[in-house]
Structure formats: C-alpha cells, structure tokens
Design a protein around this motif. Structure first.
Motif, mmCIF file in Angstrom:
data_model
loop_
_atom_site.group_PDB
_atom_site.id
_atom_site.type_symbol
_atom_site.label_atom_id
_atom_site.label_comp_id
_atom_site.label_asym_id
_atom_site.label_seq_id
_atom_site.Cartn_x
_atom_site.Cartn_y
_atom_site.Cartn_z
ATOM 1 N N ARG A 86 -5.217 -0.126 8.241
ATOM 2 C CA ARG A 86 -6.106 -0.585 7.170
ATOM 3 C C ARG A 86 -7.274 0.377 7.035
ATOM 4 O O ARG A 86 -7.591 1.106 7.981
ATOM 5 C CB ARG A 86 -6.634 -1.980 7.494
ATOM 6 C CG ARG A 86 -5.566 -3.062 7.586
ATOM 7 C CD ARG A 86 -6.101 -4.288 8.301
ATOM 8 N NE ARG A 86 -6.293 -4.023 9.712
ATOM 9 C CZ ARG A 86 -5.490 -4.469 10.685
ATOM 10 N NH1 ARG A 86 -4.442 -5.203 10.395
ATOM 11 N NH2 ARG A 86 -5.750 -4.180 11.943
ATOM 12 N N PRO A 87 -7.947 0.385 5.888
ATOM 13 C CA PRO A 87 -9.152 1.208 5.776
ATOM 14 C C PRO A 87 -10.128 0.887 6.903
ATOM 15 O O PRO A 87 -10.373 -0.278 7.221
ATOM 16 C CB PRO A 87 -9.723 0.808 4.413
ATOM 17 C CG PRO A 87 -8.525 0.404 3.617
ATOM 18 C CD PRO A 87 -7.611 -0.278 4.600
ATOM 19 N N GLU A 134 0.806 -1.224 0.000
ATOM 20 C CA GLU A 134 0.000 0.000 0.000
ATOM 21 C C GLU A 134 0.838 1.273 0.000
ATOM 22 O O GLU A 134 0.302 2.375 -0.101
ATOM 23 C CB GLU A 134 -0.917 0.000 1.236
ATOM 24 C CG GLU A 134 -2.000 -1.065 1.206
ATOM 25 C CD GLU A 134 -2.952 -0.849 0.048
ATOM 26 O OE1 GLU A 134 -3.384 0.301 -0.176
ATOM 27 O OE2 GLU A 134 -3.268 -1.844 -0.649
ATOM 28 N N LEU A 143 -7.274 8.409 3.047
ATOM 29 C CA LEU A 143 -7.026 6.975 2.918
ATOM 30 C C LEU A 143 -8.145 6.115 3.535
ATOM 31 O O LEU A 143 -7.999 4.897 3.620
ATOM 32 C CB LEU A 143 -5.693 6.625 3.568
ATOM 33 C CG LEU A 143 -4.462 7.256 2.892
ATOM 34 C CD1 LEU A 143 -3.212 7.001 3.724
ATOM 35 C CD2 LEU A 143 -4.279 6.715 1.478
ATOM 36 N N GLY A 144 -9.227 6.735 3.962
ATOM 37 C CA GLY A 144 -10.361 5.971 4.464
ATOM 38 C C GLY A 144 -10.175 5.427 5.868
ATOM 39 O O GLY A 144 -10.807 4.428 6.239
ATOM 40 N N ARG A 145 -9.343 6.075 6.655
ATOM 41 C CA ARG A 145 -9.192 5.718 8.066
ATOM 42 C C ARG A 145 -10.001 6.694 8.923
ATOM 43 O O ARG A 145 -10.398 7.765 8.462
ATOM 44 C CB ARG A 145 -7.729 5.775 8.514
ATOM 45 C CG ARG A 145 -6.901 4.556 8.186
ATOM 46 C CD ARG A 145 -6.696 4.321 6.726
ATOM 47 N NE ARG A 145 -5.622 3.362 6.481
ATOM 48 C CZ ARG A 145 -5.357 2.835 5.296
ATOM 49 N NH1 ARG A 145 -6.088 3.160 4.236
ATOM 50 N NH2 ARG A 145 -4.364 1.973 5.153
#
Length: 294
Positions: free
Chosen positions: A237-238, A177, A259-261
C-alpha cells in the motif's frame, strides 16, 4: 551484552546500503516490510567454492524450523544433497538470506523471488521448508521475446518469480491497483471490457529493458519497471516499506518511488550503488553497510 542497535528503523528515510546483504539483514528489525522482492544471482551458489558443512538428517518434526508435512530443514537438505551435490552450495548461499526474509516480513507481507530455470526448482523446495508449503501463493512466469535463438532446443525466453506469503489469512493483495492488459481476442468480449483490459494472470508478457530506451541504466541485469510496478502495486500500500537485498540497478526502489512506497535497497556491488545513487538522487540516503558484531 546488550542488543545490537538496528541499522535501520521504519522511521528512517529511503535507504541504499552498500554492503553484503548477509551483514545488513540481521540488523533490520522483525516484521518491518510489507513486500520483499529479490532477484539473486541465478548461479552464484554453484560458482562458489564448496563450504565445509555437515548435514544432519532429522526425524520428522525435528530441526530448527519445520516445513510442509512436518519435514525439517535438515531432512530436505540431506535429500537434495543426495540428488545433486552442487545443491549444497546453492543452499548455503541462498537459504540464510531467505530465512531472514521470512523474519523481516510483516504478518501481511509477501515475498517475490525472481529466478531462472536453472535454480528455481531448488529454491521452491527451499522456500516450502522455510515458509511452509501452505504459504506458497503463485508461480509467475515472466515471458519475453528478445536476444539469441537456439537452434537445437526450444529457446529459453522466460524467468520464474516464486511468491510466498507470511500468513495466508492476512496477506495484502489488491488486484484493483494492478495495471491491465489487452485482451488477446477483444472481439470475444464487450467493447467496455476491451477498453478496460483484463487483469494479468500468472503469465506476464513484458518486454525486457530496451537497450536504447530511456529506462536503460547500463546495469547488465536491470529488470523492467513495468514488472516491479505490478508487483509493488498488488502487494503493498502507499506508505508501506519495500525491501530488495539484491538491488542491482535499483528498479525496485524506482518503482516504489513512483507508487508512493518507501524502500530499502541493499547491494555489495560498487557499480550498482553508483547507478542507484544517480537514479534516486535526493530521494534516498546512501550509506555503507554495518559489519556484524564480533
């Protein structure tokens, strides 16, 4: 007395807390964060007035937490105090916050501590004691080239980021990633590899935030999004929760959003909270801190 209600749970929204982190951290639940990044004031401990504390030298294996080779906190603290009296101030400022970081990390969690050359050696010994030397993962050198140039010594153009994990058998790290970098000698690799780029090492060449760029918020200690994106992409991780309790301009939260965190950012500085409020908009709730119960 019953247990104090947590200031936040993992079912909450993204959160910005305007308070001293020493008031907020004890109210957060154990093991809630996959990633903690902190960029503490580099010299705050040395500028504070000396505290009236007593350092007790414990025998090997004694003390409230045992670090590497069975050496306790109090042994390390005493040894370092004898080396440099100013260290006790820095320990008194940073150590309780880093102990909270250990408690708040999930079993697969990672801590990144961003410092400069003046304090990093103290923090390294401190973190060895809190996390255990076997949980040290990396020393990342963030190198940049901007600003004044000394004439009487080698110019200081890097920061250090110490990386520790909660459990060396469980921590999350996903190199797939991570953004890639150009090869310094692309002619020595295949065209396919040159086009893909290489994985970063523990030395990161990345410019500072441009004084005239779109990323600039006006906050004096703002760190570049590219550095935080790399950290968050690799070590979470997301959907995971990320914590920054010296949040400043909120770059950790901004990278987490991209990043969707999910994130919790804490800072006592009114201007920092103002910058974060503008930066995050409706993506985060801004609240005042909760005082410690008496």
């Amino acid at each position: 007395m019953g247990r104090t209600k947590p200031a936040w749970t993992t079912d909450s929204e993204n959160l910005v807390v305007h308070a001293d982190n020493s008031e907020v951290l004890p109210r957060l639940p154990d093991g809630s964060f996959t990633l903690i990044y902190v960029d503490p004031p580099f010299n705050t401990g040395r500028k504070q007035a000396r505290q009236s504390t007593t350092s007790v030298r414990a025998l090997e294996g004694e003390g409230d937490r045992v670090g590497f080779k069975g050496v306790s906190y109090s042994t390390l603290r005493g040894a370092l105090r004898s080396y440099d009296d100013a260290f006790d101030d820095y320990w008194g400022f940073l150590e309780p916050r880093l102990r909270e970081a250990w408690r708040l990390l999930a079993d697969d969690g990672t801590l990144y501590v961003h410092l400069d050359y003046r304090e990093v050696h103290y923090a390294k010994v401190m973190l060895d004691a809190i996390f255990g030397r076997e949980n040290f993962l990396n020393e990342i050198i963030w190198a940049y080239d901007f600003g004044g140039r000394a004439k009487t010594r080698w110019p200081s153009k890097h920061d250090t980021i110490l990386v520790y994990v909660k459990d060396p058998q469980k921590y999350h790290f996903d190199s797939a990633e991570v953004d890639r970098e150009p090869y310094m000698a692309p002619g020595l690799v295949t065209a396919e590899k040159a086009a893909l780029g290489k994985l970063p090492t523990d030395v990161w060449w990345h410019t500072i935030v441009s004084p005239t760029g779109k990323e600039k918020t006006g906050y004096p200690t703002q760190k570049p999004l590219g550095v935080l994106r790399r950290i968050i992409a690799a070590s979470s991780r997301p959907g995971d929760w990320v914590l920054d309790f010296f949040a400043g301009s909120g770059t950790t939260g901004a990278a987490a959003l991209e990043l969707g965190r999910r994130f919790v950012c804490v800072d006592a500085n009114r201007e920092a909270v103002k910058v974060m409020r503008a930066r995050f908009g409706d993506a985060a709730v801004v609240v005042p801190g909760v005082k410690k119960p008496r």
